[in-house]
Design a protein around this motif. Structure first.
Motif, PDB file in Angstrom:
ATOM      1  N   ARG A  52       0.805  -1.218   0.000  1.00 36.90           N
ATOM      2  CA  ARG A  52       0.000   0.000   0.000  1.00 36.90           C
ATOM      3  C   ARG A  52       0.843   1.274   0.000  1.00 36.90           C
ATOM      4  O   ARG A  52       0.621   2.171  -0.810  1.00 36.90           O
ATOM      5  CB  ARG A  52      -0.949  -0.005   1.198  1.00 36.90           C
ATOM      6  CG  ARG A  52      -1.865   1.212   1.237  1.00 36.90           C
ATOM      7  CD  ARG A  52      -2.982   1.055   2.224  1.00 36.90           C
ATOM      8  NE  ARG A  52      -3.956   2.126   2.090  1.00 36.90           N
ATOM      9  CZ  ARG A  52      -5.250   2.009   2.317  1.00 36.90           C
ATOM     10  NH1 ARG A  52      -5.743   0.838   2.670  1.00 36.90           N
ATOM     11  NH2 ARG A  52      -6.064   3.031   2.166  1.00 36.90           N
ATOM     12  N   TRP A 112      -6.789   1.856  -2.519  1.00 41.00           N
ATOM     13  CA  TRP A 112      -5.665   2.362  -1.752  1.00 41.00           C
ATOM     14  C   TRP A 112      -5.435   3.846  -1.998  1.00 41.00           C
ATOM     15  O   TRP A 112      -4.754   4.501  -1.227  1.00 41.00           O
ATOM     16  CB  TRP A 112      -4.391   1.588  -2.121  1.00 41.00           C
ATOM     17  CG  TRP A 112      -4.391   0.183  -1.618  1.00 41.00           C
ATOM     18  CD1 TRP A 112      -5.333  -0.403  -0.815  1.00 41.00           C
ATOM     19  CD2 TRP A 112      -3.387  -0.808  -1.870  1.00 41.00           C
ATOM     20  NE1 TRP A 112      -4.995  -1.694  -0.549  1.00 41.00           N
ATOM     21  CE2 TRP A 112      -3.796  -1.987  -1.183  1.00 41.00           C
ATOM     22  CE3 TRP A 112      -2.216  -0.838  -2.607  1.00 41.00           C
ATOM     23  CZ2 TRP A 112      -3.058  -3.159  -1.208  1.00 41.00           C
ATOM     24  CZ3 TRP A 112      -1.469  -2.001  -2.633  1.00 41.00           C
ATOM     25  CH2 TRP A 112      -1.889  -3.157  -1.943  1.00 41.00           C
ATOM     26  N   GLU A 131      -9.090  -0.181   6.324  1.00 43.48           N
ATOM     27  CA  GLU A 131      -8.228  -0.163   5.137  1.00 43.48           C
ATOM     28  C   GLU A 131      -8.878   0.579   3.974  1.00 43.48           C
ATOM     29  O   GLU A 131      -8.187   0.991   3.037  1.00 43.48           O
ATOM     30  CB  GLU A 131      -7.919  -1.605   4.697  1.00 43.48           C
ATOM     31  CG  GLU A 131      -7.062  -2.384   5.672  1.00 43.48           C
ATOM     32  CD  GLU A 131      -5.624  -1.906   5.672  1.00 43.48           C
ATOM     33  OE1 GLU A 131      -5.143  -1.467   4.606  1.00 43.48           O
ATOM     34  OE2 GLU A 131      -4.974  -1.967   6.734  1.00 43.48           O
TER      35      GLU A 131
END
Length: 1008
Positions: free
Chosen positions: A171, A486, A534
């Motif tokens: 990430r 992301w 996330e």
């Protein structure tokens, strides 16, 4: 120019011009390239440089209009002079609040398309008009981080260059790559806006991922979460298996198919068939019978948990309370009764898959059914029986068909019309899936957004959007705001784990979230374990707070207090709900204020055939290609570099060859802007025709050439009057053009105020082309040849006044051309504005010369001239001028027309023009045309034409017209189509009129 060769090469290659080697380059083009070489690619922080000196216009005006030359140099100077930064320019009509707009932030991923150009052209015209009205103005540029689109682009770049995925990098490294890409490419779209002339305040340019805006996003989320308006729930979402993320409704394209259709799906070597309805049987457990169900998504049968029938369907009364056995899992599935089932469709029985269908989910809720998830994030079958477990979903569809046939449960396939949901970003087939996501409770905010429109506090333009606005808000669903990406604003929510218990808290920082959790659990902060979500927020979330986040909200900055709320939002009607409604809801909720007072909505831009612009059709147009021009070869090279399927490239290539056989001509930014604003953009659809841009490029040339004429005839040492007072003997033609100028200014003022820009452009186009250039300039040419000095002086003052006024009036649409010419005008008085950008827009109160009598008389003059020119054309008098006489029995009209005698002679191209009261003054050998009850035009032909030469031609034309009339008459007797018959009647009447006119000509020539 020595350092500009590489820029020339870029310039020619980028815009598909001829080979740069072996070709001469004009001085004007060299200048354009030189300016481009010093400014292209610079960011807004660099553009106000020492190079941005005022363009030198001391030399003579070039003989031909060249948009590259005209549009170079000015923008950099405007920015350097801070014309676009907010400041009061001198108020017209008293103190007014600032006029503020925000540019709908385009995605950072790409370049402008014509839809962006339309938005920029409309908004720039409006902001420039308000600036010239003396209002303090602010137009804020921005760019959207475009979570999905940007991530897709960077992932594709990584795969092409390094054969890596984001998962290979991790990430943090992947996000670094995205920022690197953004910093390299992100300025391109800003540069294109500058090339269009958009008068944005670049010092306030805002990127939705910048720290200031990111802080506002976190604040908004935390406030709404603390109030209970953001919550987490397990629900069905639109899922893209290729992206492995939920997507919003706006990112789903609904593709209609009328039957079996093969579509390309990412990750599959072969195209997948859609539009096929497959029927199969479920054996009934309690009897020897079966229930046949049908589906277009056979793979979802692995997640079936029930079969539903209508409680009133007599065919299934005996099966109430029974079960069917699943042929794969062998599980017993209940037969449930639900009145949502359409008894008339198919067998009247419906398979229920709550985990993968929106309707079935509601059925599952009503009957307390399980909701198994049988398709994974990446599109593989999961939680199912071998051999299907682990298969890709459409592979499983194929194998299930074979399985059902083997079990003798397959009951056939048939073609079926349906709509296939496709992810607009990945082109993957969207899959409804159950996922735990974050939602915004929109009910109360939607109610407030509906009330402000119902009360008139918020004005939607056009008002036809009010109904759909209210309908959508009254039926609104809660908004899924989490995305499994992301790149974007990471959700400021944290999962708390303590002694086996888990729950979620939000926080502006980790420490704040930890403190909240500790208070809730009555433990110390050190006992708390946190894990931030996330996921990232939907891009539309940050866009929804853009009007106030860019000013530093929640901090009470000077900009926020002065420039918020904004005045107007202009955007496309297609994002009325996805963006506009959400801005209103979030603005009302978080600031207790509407983010804007008015919303101006434009329709969808289509091509000249009415087709939606699509890369696969080859009809998407880059505005830079219209501005600079490009060849067909260059257009086709761009196609080859696209990611289209080869069959789509072929279709798009054929479309380009048909629509742009000679490529796209160079039109310039001014012509493109004027073209886009000339459409009634508030209509639902706008059919964009490139030929219109080419025509307006010619119009720019008309402005240029007329200005050259005026400049030449003003002469050296001309001093314009400070104000044009009608205190001398102006001619009737002078007073007429001032009357028309007054009408133009009134029309511009009224229609700018209502945002009817197509009426403003029409008024500007009509005045310059059909009144000033085609009539007035022609009428004053004889004055400069043989008029007295006072007459010439009068004309010079009128010419200057018309041109100077017009350049200010047209400036919001044609900023480059108007500046280039305005700077070449002699200054009028000591307070002469430094730029047309900040000059006062013409005010109706300063133009009180409207004269209906003069307008009516000149309309008669033009009609007389039209008939006189028709005679010249019919008799081919290209090298000969004939004397004209107007027989006018109405003394009043004759006196009015006598004031225009010189104009009549000039416009008719007559050797002389006389007005007489009766036919006794008409010499022999005239062709007479009755114009009205009191007026007859006589054109002297005797001694001008040779009857022996013209009679055969006229009689031959008469025979052709009569032959054509006979053909049309016969067609009328045979046709049964009413519309065709009506057109034939109209053509017949036109032919009869032409024949009668030719007969008059023949008679006149025979009598010579």
């Amino acid at each position: 120019m020595a350092a500009s060769w590489c820029h020339m090469r870029f310039f020619y290659r980028r815009y598909g011009l001829k080979k740069y080697k072996g070709h001469r380059i004009s001085a004007s083009t060299c200048y354009a390239i030189q300016v481009y070489s010093t400014t292209a690619g610079t960011g807004h922080s660099e553009i106000a440089s020492s190079r941005a000196a005022k363009k030198d216009v001391s030399g003579p005006l070039p003989s031909t209009y060249d948009p590259e030359y005209v549009e170079s140099g000015w923008y950099e100077w405007w920015v350097q002079q801070e014309f676009f930064t907010p400041k009061a320019q001198g108020v017209v009509g008293g103190k007014q609040p600032p006029f503020v707009m925000v540019l709908p932030p385009p995605n950072v991923t790409g370049t402008l398309h014509l839809g962006h150009a339309l938005t920029c052209s409309i908004q720039d015209a409006v902001i420039r008009w308000n600036r010239m009205q003396g209002r303090e103005t602010l137009w804020v540029p921005g760019c959207d981080h475009a979570g999905i689109a940007t991530q897709v682009v960077v992932e594709r770049k990584l795969h092409q260059e390094c054969h890596q995925s984001r998962h290979d990098l991790g990430r943090d490294r992947f996000v670094e790559e995205v920022w690197k890409w953004k910093n390299e490419k992100g300025e391109i779209i800003y540069d294109q806006m500058k090339r269009l002339g958009s008068s944005l305040d670049w010092s306030r340019a805002s990127f939705t991922m910048a720290n200031k805006l990111s802080d506002a996003v976190v604040e908004a989320f935390v406030r709404l979460h603390e109030e209970g308006l953001i919550y987490r729930r397990n629900r069905l979402v639109n899922w893209s298996c290729a992206l492995r993320s939920a997507i919003s409704d706006i990112e789903v394209d609904s593709i209609p198919v009328s039957g079996r259709t093969l579509l390309a799906v990412p990750g599959y070597d072969r195209k997948i068939p859609f539009g096929v309805l497959t029927s199969f049987a479920y054996p009934v457990s309690e009897t020897d019978g079966e229930i046949v169900v049908s589906t277009t998504r056979l793979e979802t049968m692995l997640g079936d948990v029930a079969v539903a029938v209508h409680p009133d369907d007599s065919r299934y009364h005996h099966l109430h309370g029974c079960h069917v056995r699943h042929p794969v899992t062998q599980q017993l599935l209940p037969i449930v009764l639900d009145d949502f089932v359409d008894m008339e469709f198919g067998t009247g029985a419906v398979k229920i898959t709550p985990g993968h269908d929106h309707t079935d989910f509601l059925v599952g809720e009503r009957h307390d059914l399980q909701k198994p998830n049988v398709i994974s994030d990446d599109g593989h079958m999961v939680n199912v029986t071998p051999p299907f477990n682990g298969m890709r979903r459409f592979v499983a569809r194929h194998h299930l068909t074979k399985f059902l046939k083997e079990k003798k449960l397959f009951r056939g396939e048939e073609e079926h019309s349906m709509t296939v949901p496709v992810c607009s970003r990945s082109k993957d087939i969207v899959e409804p899936r159950l996922k735990e996501q974050w939602y915004v409770d929109c009910q109360q905010m939607a109610k407030m957004a509906a009330e402000v429109v119902e009360s008139g506090e918020l004005k939607l333009i056009p008002r036809s959007h009010e109904k759909v606005w209210l309908d959508w808000l009254h039926g609104i669903r809660d908004w899924c705001v989490s995305r499994q990406l992301w790149w974007g604003h990471r959700i400021p929510a944290y999962q708390v784990t303590h002694q086996g218990e888990t729950f979620w808290v939000s926080g502006r920082t980790d420490d704040e979230a930890r403190r909240k959790a500790a208070v809730m659990l009555a433990v110390t902060e050190g006992e708390i374990t946190l894990q931030q979500d996330e996921d990232v927020l939907d891009t539309w979330f940050s866009s929804a707070i853009f009007p106030f986040s860019l000013h530093g909200w929640p901090q009470q900055s000077a900009d926020l207090s002065h420039f918020y709320p904004t005045s107007l939002l202009e955007t496309g009607s297609d994002i009325l709900f996805f963006w506009v409604a959400r801005m209103v809801m979030m603005g009302l909720k978080l600031t207790n204020q509407l983010p804007f007072q008015e919303v101006l909505l434009h329709g969808i831009l289509r091509d000249s055939h009415g087709r939606k612009m699509s890369k696969s059709l080859g009809n998407v147009i880059d505005p830079m290609d219209v501005i600079h021009g490009t060849s067909l070869q260059n257009l086709q090279e761009q196609l080859k570099k696209s990611n289209l399927d080869p069959s789509e490239v072929k279709r798009a290539s054929e479309g380009q060859q048909k629509d742009y056989p000679q490529g796209i001509p160079q039109c310039g930014a001014d012509a493109l802007r004027f073209t886009l604003c000339s459409y009634d953009f508030t209509s639902g659809e706008i059919n964009m025709d490139i030929t219109h841009a080419r025509n307006y490029r010619h119009f720019c040339n008309k402005v240029w050439q007329a200005f050259r004429f005026v400049q030449t005839n003003l002469g050296e040492g001309f001093h314009p009057d400070t104000s044009l007072e009608i205190n001398r003997t102006y001619s009737a033609t002078d007073l007429w053009i001032l009357s028309r100028l007054s009408h133009m200014i009134k029309s511009c003022d009224e229609n700018f105020a209502t945002y009817d820009l197509h009426h403003v452009t029409r008024a500007l186009h009509q005045f310059w082309l059909t009144e000033f250039s085609d009539v007035y300039l022609e009428c004053v040419k004889p004055v400069f040849l043989s008029g007295t000095q006072p007459e010439q002086d009068n004309v010079r003052q009128v010419l200057y006044h018309c041109v100077e006024t017009y350049l200010r009036a047209v400036s919001p649409f044609m900023p480059f051309l108007s500046e280039e010419l305005f700077q070449r005008l002699p200054a009028r008085g000591d307070n002469w504005p430094v730029s047309v950008c900040v000059a006062q827009y013409p005010q109706p109160k300063d133009y009180q010369w409207a004269n209906a009598d003069l307008d009516s008389t000149m309309a008669t003059v033009k009609d007389i001239a039209y008939h006189s020119l028709s005679v010249r054309k019919e008799l081919n008098l290209t090298k000969t001028r004939a004397a004209n006489l107007l027989i006018c029995t109405d003394a009043t009209k004759r006196e009015q027309l006598s004031d225009f005698r010189l104009s009549l002679q000039t416009l008719s191209r007559a050797s002389d023009f006389s007005l007489v009261s009766g036919r006794q003054g008409v010499p022999d050998g005239c062709l007479q045309t009755q114009l009205s009850d009191t007026c007859c035009l006589a054109v002297v032909l005797k001694g001008v034409i040779d009857p022996q030469e013209h009679l055969p031609k006229l009689k031959n034309k008469q025979r052709k017209l009569e032959s054509e009339l006979e053909r049309v008459t016969q067609g009328m007797s045979r046709t049964v189509d009413k519309q065709v018959a009506q057109k034939m009647v109209e053509k017949s009447e036109k032919l009869k009129a032409e024949i009668e006119k030719i007969k008059i000509y023949i008679s006149a020539v025979e009598n010579l």
